[in-house]
Design a protein around this motif. Structure first.
Motif, PDB file in Angstrom:
ATOM      1  N   SER A  77      12.214 -43.720   1.197  1.00  0.00           N
ATOM      2  CA  SER A  77      12.879 -43.263  -0.022  1.00  0.00           C
ATOM      3  C   SER A  77      13.116 -44.504  -0.879  1.00  0.00           C
ATOM      4  CB  SER A  77      14.221 -42.582   0.299  1.00  0.00           C
ATOM      5  OG  SER A  77      14.883 -42.204  -0.883  1.00  0.00           O
ATOM      6  N   THR A  90       9.396 -39.494  -3.248  1.00  0.00           N
ATOM      7  CA  THR A  90       9.667 -40.796  -2.623  1.00  0.00           C
ATOM      8  C   THR A  90      10.263 -41.791  -3.609  1.00  0.00           C
ATOM      9  OG1 THR A  90       7.927 -40.527  -0.970  1.00  0.00           O
ATOM     10  CG2 THR A  90       8.584 -42.791  -1.493  1.00  0.00           C
ATOM     11  N   TYR A  91       9.753 -41.791  -4.841  1.00  0.00           N
ATOM     12  CA  TYR A  91      10.198 -42.775  -5.834  1.00  0.00           C
ATOM     13  C   TYR A  91      11.136 -42.175  -6.875  1.00  0.00           C
ATOM     14  CZ  TYR A  91       6.437 -45.228  -3.530  1.00  0.00           C
ATOM     15  OH  TYR A  91       5.634 -45.801  -2.565  1.00  0.00           O
ATOM     16  N   ASN A 130       4.219 -42.578   0.854  1.00  0.00           N
ATOM     17  CA  ASN A 130       4.949 -43.110   1.998  1.00  0.00           C
ATOM     18  C   ASN A 130       5.982 -42.061   2.387  1.00  0.00           C
ATOM     19  OD1 ASN A 130       6.561 -44.524   3.831  1.00  0.00           O
ATOM     20  ND2 ASN A 130       6.266 -46.476   2.765  1.00  0.00           N
ATOM     21  N   LEU A 131       5.636 -41.209   3.341  1.00  0.00           N
ATOM     22  CA  LEU A 131       6.481 -40.070   3.673  1.00  0.00           C
ATOM     23  C   LEU A 131       7.753 -40.467   4.407  1.00  0.00           C
ATOM     24  CD1 LEU A 131       3.690 -37.564   4.771  1.00  0.00           C
ATOM     25  CD2 LEU A 131       4.970 -37.570   2.636  1.00  0.00           C
ATOM     26  N   THR A 162       4.470 -35.835  -3.201  1.00  0.00           N
ATOM     27  CA  THR A 162       5.301 -36.706  -2.357  1.00  0.00           C
ATOM     28  C   THR A 162       5.689 -37.986  -3.087  1.00  0.00           C
ATOM     29  OG1 THR A 162       3.534 -38.040  -1.292  1.00  0.00           O
ATOM     30  CG2 THR A 162       4.004 -35.853  -0.364  1.00  0.00           C
ATOM     31  N   ARG A 163       4.823 -38.465  -3.941  1.00  0.00           N
ATOM     32  CA  ARG A 163       5.145 -39.672  -4.702  1.00  0.00           C
ATOM     33  C   ARG A 163       6.342 -39.427  -5.622  1.00  0.00           C
ATOM     34  NH1 ARG A 163      -0.858 -40.097  -4.268  1.00  0.00           N
ATOM     35  NH2 ARG A 163      -1.381 -42.301  -3.899  1.00  0.00           N
TER      36      ARG A 163
END
Length: 225
Positions: free
Chosen positions: A118, A171-172, A114-115, A167-168
């Motif tokens: 955050s 994001t997390y 999910n770009l 990206t994961r």
């Protein structure tokens, strides 16, 4: 040459061949196929033999599946270093890409790409600890061998395969070593990735199945804007 892709914000498999096409300056156009909304599955099925994206269309040829698309591009443009030029390094790069294609299911299931978001703290590190340990080992060994900033020195298809996983981590805010953290930053610094991400940030669409707050029951489906 046209690449059918899903929503940039969520579609991990679409991102991978798109990065290869963009980074290696291969002429193409893309078309976004929605991953939600009325009739979206039927719309993709009408264009894709697998009912999924991405799909590469080159004249009358229709190629589904990310790794097959990347291999077709490597065969079609042998002057582009899509894979490392050294035979042994190329074998290792393909092995890493294949492992990404088949593995890391915990990260896929618990931490969807999910770009726009955050979400620090919303993924239990214990649920993805095994995958994080393996990716640390894999990335660390390859980066030590190559000297970075990418897995085989220069960006190649193996990095494209791992870009969604990177990206994961951001994001997390998943716990990783400094080595892995620097690799994540290298992915985000890639101009082709920045182009994709900038377009993803402008997308208005929400796919509930890929939103962690919906998945974990914090908000009801259809309420995110």
């Amino acid at each position: 040459m046209k690449l059918l892709i899903g929503n940039r914000n969520y579609s991990t498999w679409s991102l991978r061949p798109w990065l290869v096409l963009k980074h290696f300056d291969i002429p193409f156009e893309d078309e976004v196929m929605q991953l939600s909304g009325p009739g979206w599955r039927e719309a993709i099925a009408a264009r894709s033999p697998t009912g999924k994206v991405p799909v590469l269309i080159d004249g009358t040829l229709v190629v589904p599946e990310t790794i097959a698309i990347i291999e077709y591009l490597a065969d079609s443009f042998p002057d582009k270093p899509i894979w490392p030029t050294d035979r042994q390094q190329r074998a290792l790069a393909r092995a890493a890409a294949a492992e990404m294609h088949a593995g890391f299911s915990a990260l896929r299931n618990h931490a969807p790409m999910n770009l726009r978001a955050s979400h620090p703290g919303k993924v239990d590190p214990d649920s993805v600890r095994g995958d994080l340990h393996r990716v640390e080992t894999l990335w660390g060994g390859l980066l030590e061998r190559s000297g970075g900033p990418y897995l085989f020195g220069e960006f190649c298809a193996a990095d494209a395969m791992f870009a969604p996983l990177a990206t994961r981590i951001r994001t997390y805010d998943l716990p990783v070593s400094d080595v892995a953290g620097r690799y994540v930053e290298a992915i985000y610094a890639l101009p082709a990735f920045q182009d994709w991400r900038n377009q993803a940030l402008q997308e208005p669409w929400v796919v509930d199945d890929d939103e962690i707050d919906v998945i974990q029951g914090r908000v009801a489906p259809g309420t995110l804007a």
